[in-house]
Design an enzyme around this catalytic site. Sequence first.
Site, PDB file in Angstrom:
ATOM      1  CB  ALA A 162       3.094   4.186   4.298  1.00  0.00           C
TER       2      ALA A 162
ATOM      3  CB  ALA B  77      -0.907  -0.008   1.227  1.00  0.00           C
TER       4      ALA B  77
ATOM      5  CB  SER C  59       2.292  -0.222   5.561  1.00  0.00           C
ATOM      6  OG  SER C  59       3.517  -0.372   6.265  1.00  0.00           O
ATOM      7  CG  ASP C  60       6.292   2.497   0.727  1.00  0.00           C
ATOM      8  OD1 ASP C  60       7.332   1.986   1.205  1.00  0.00           O
ATOM      9  OD2 ASP C  60       6.314   3.186  -0.305  1.00  0.00           O
ATOM     10  CD1 TRP C  61      10.963   0.018   5.485  1.00  0.00           C
ATOM     11  CD2 TRP C  61       9.316  -0.876   4.283  1.00  0.00           C
ATOM     12  NE1 TRP C  61      11.117  -1.359   5.476  1.00  0.00           N
ATOM     13  CE2 TRP C  61      10.130  -1.930   4.751  1.00  0.00           C
ATOM     14  CE3 TRP C  61       8.198  -1.213   3.529  1.00  0.00           C
ATOM     15  CZ2 TRP C  61       9.870  -3.271   4.465  1.00  0.00           C
ATOM     16  CZ3 TRP C  61       7.939  -2.547   3.244  1.00  0.00           C
ATOM     17  CH2 TRP C  61       8.777  -3.543   3.714  1.00  0.00           C
TER      18      TRP C  61
END
Length: 839
Positions: A220, A179, A216-218
Amino acid sequence: MASLEQKIRLLTGATSFTTHSDDELGVASIALSDGPIGIRGIAEPAPVAVQLPNPSAVAAAWDPGLAARLGTLLGTEARRLGIDVVLAPVVNLQRTPVGGRHFESFSEDPVLTTETMVAFVRAVQAEGVAVCVKHFVGNESETERTEYIAQIPEQALREAYLAPFEAAVKRAQVWSIMAAYNRVDAGGELAHATEHGFLLNGVLKGEWGFDGVVVSDWLATQTTAPAALGGLDLVMPGPGGPWEQHLVDAVRDGFVPEVVIDDKVERLRRLADRVAGEPVEPVELIDPADVSEDAVEQPVVTRAQAAAEPNPDGVRALLREAVARASVVLRNDGDLLPLDTAGITRIALIGPNAVDPFVQGGGSAFVTAEYLVSPEQGLREAFPDAELTMHRGASARRFARLIDPARVTTSAGEAGYELALTDADGAAVGDPVVVPAEEGWNRGIADGATEAFVTARIRLDGPGEHRVEVGLSGRHRAWFDGELVSESDAFADQNVILDSSANHPEGPSRTFLVDASSLAEGTERVVEIRVECQVVDAAAYGRFVRFELRHEVAEPGDDPDTQLDEAVAAAREADVAIVVIGTNEEVESEGWDRRSLALPGRQDELVTRVADANPNTVVVVNAGAPVILPWLDDVAAVLWWWLPGQEAGHGLADALTGVTEPSGRLPWTLPATEADVPVPNAIPVDGVVAYTEGVHIGYRGWQRLGRTPARAFGFGLGYGAWRLGEPIAAEEWTADDTLPVSIALVNESERDARGVVQFYLSGPLDPDGAWDRPARWLVAYASAEVRAGRIAAVSVRIPRRAFEVWDVSTGGWTLPGGEYTIRAALDARDAGQTVTVTL
Ligand code: BGC
């Protein structure tokens, strides 16, 4: 029975790139590492890994077979390095050429993106390694990427931006999806992509039936209950972040039902099971020369067939082949290419990127390769008897390069710089240490330390103009020879990682003139550097002090004008001038968008002057994303070489000499001027990036506006010459809802070559304007090796979906009846050959 705490613990990373395990719950820990051009690894220093060409280059081959072979290689690399999930590929579309991660995306077109991705993903996952297709969704640009609102009209969202993700789920059975950072305004919901219920629960998991993990993106994830309820499964990195105990509390307080947690745990267990397996020995691919065209449709070697004996030649040959085949011939006046290896005795190799090739873009995808084959090495091997001289000609960089460590000592004369740490009250934390001068990242700084004190002595031996620079992240004061040269109160946190500024830190720069007469023999000029700066606490990215020493010296007679003159003089004397120009890591990176499409520095001037001096000039463009080439039609030959990875020079030499045909076709549109670009930037307005062009992304936008690019999407000359026969469309849909179309592809040249036939569709418009349609859109393509003077029969199957539109009024796909034109063409602007079908 497992406790709630136990289950929720699994849903946040254990470290930056690993997850927790739980024996009782039967969930193993998994290791996730960045791709897409290689395996970055999960620790510092990064492991040595195979380095592929950038993804747009892979797409430029228009050959799913090649993408699959590269996917197999990446999968085996992941297993070798103990990685379970590769954080790649990027399937966001190239909406604007200034997009910072343009080089990391496949294409501006959803179909080319999808076909390349499906082949690549299947091949990686066949190795028992998950991919994490990213970034879901609307992450087409980098400016304010963690906050902007992607406002994508519904039809464009479905037909263009979601399409590759849908295929990743339905056709490639992808095991995880990332995401994005940004927010998305879609389905009546405005939310961060990590908590977008409509997109994650509704579309991805509901409509499409995705059974994998949403990561999740890091950093995010912003919320506890909304993200958990919205459909996110795993918060990365960890430890910390908005879940852990906060999520336990949210469940206990009744905000999140426990079944929601159970579902996430189940997904994580499924992923861990899917990637379970021991690391394998490096698997090498069969030498591509031994593989027939039919065989390359599938991964060449699977894990089960893994050879015990590594065969590095197979990997090298594949990478080398990929570089050459992906390269795009943009111009070839008088058939200067392929170069005649026998007739050339003197080569002038010119340009900043000939000296310092730019082989991989900046950001999280950075890979440490074992070696780099430079253009010089590649050309010397290809022309063993020729005289080759090399000339930078112009500079393309803003910053000086990393200092030669031999110039740096502490005040006590030890090699390196001295670093001392204190807490906020000024009390020492640990003892001062001496750090090697080439080490600009001091990681793992102790928790109590907040301030850093650095001293170094820089030796400026030898006459010339010495530029000394220090790169710093965050609040600091810096002195050169006791004079305060820079001061900033700007406090840095994890955002310097997210915007990539820590990779190219700004800082003070001064030039010191050292002239020969002032240097008595055996003496040298010394500059004393002193810096006080903050310790950067970048949350799960760790605590570090960023201190980079850079230096460059222009010796007398080495000024920019002289460099240019010398290059021009060398070109004049040579049989052929090969000018390698392009961008570099200061220009193309994750974290920011470009401000300009111009080549940096005086490279345009360099090309023009060299081409004036020698009609046999080949320009090699070393860039991932479009740059303006004002001289494109004034030089004899131009080859787009991408960000080629470790086999750069071999691939280049093979392409230039025709050992391997550079049969690439542009996966995006090359503008002639910046003013023509339909979507010239993605700067949020009041926080919103509005995709007002709708379905008219890329070449579709150019067509709608009636603008002529320098080279169209799909363009590439290769070394063949092509004629298309009449396309024949089947009269019925196949059982799996595709429409077969076939055509004769004639190679009219005297060389065996690879042709790419592209099929574009045009169809009826809605009289009521309920939905929009591009003037023409790519629906299928095929590439084939065709012997000189021979004909190949090429056939494709156009899926029914390609004819359909997303009807906003009904919220579903619909097939508008009427007459459709199928155009077989050599690029997006080519009139080609058409056939009409009535539906
Ligand atoms: C990037 C992702 C990447 C992640 C982990 C993020 O900043 O947007 O693409 O996978 O970092 O390195």
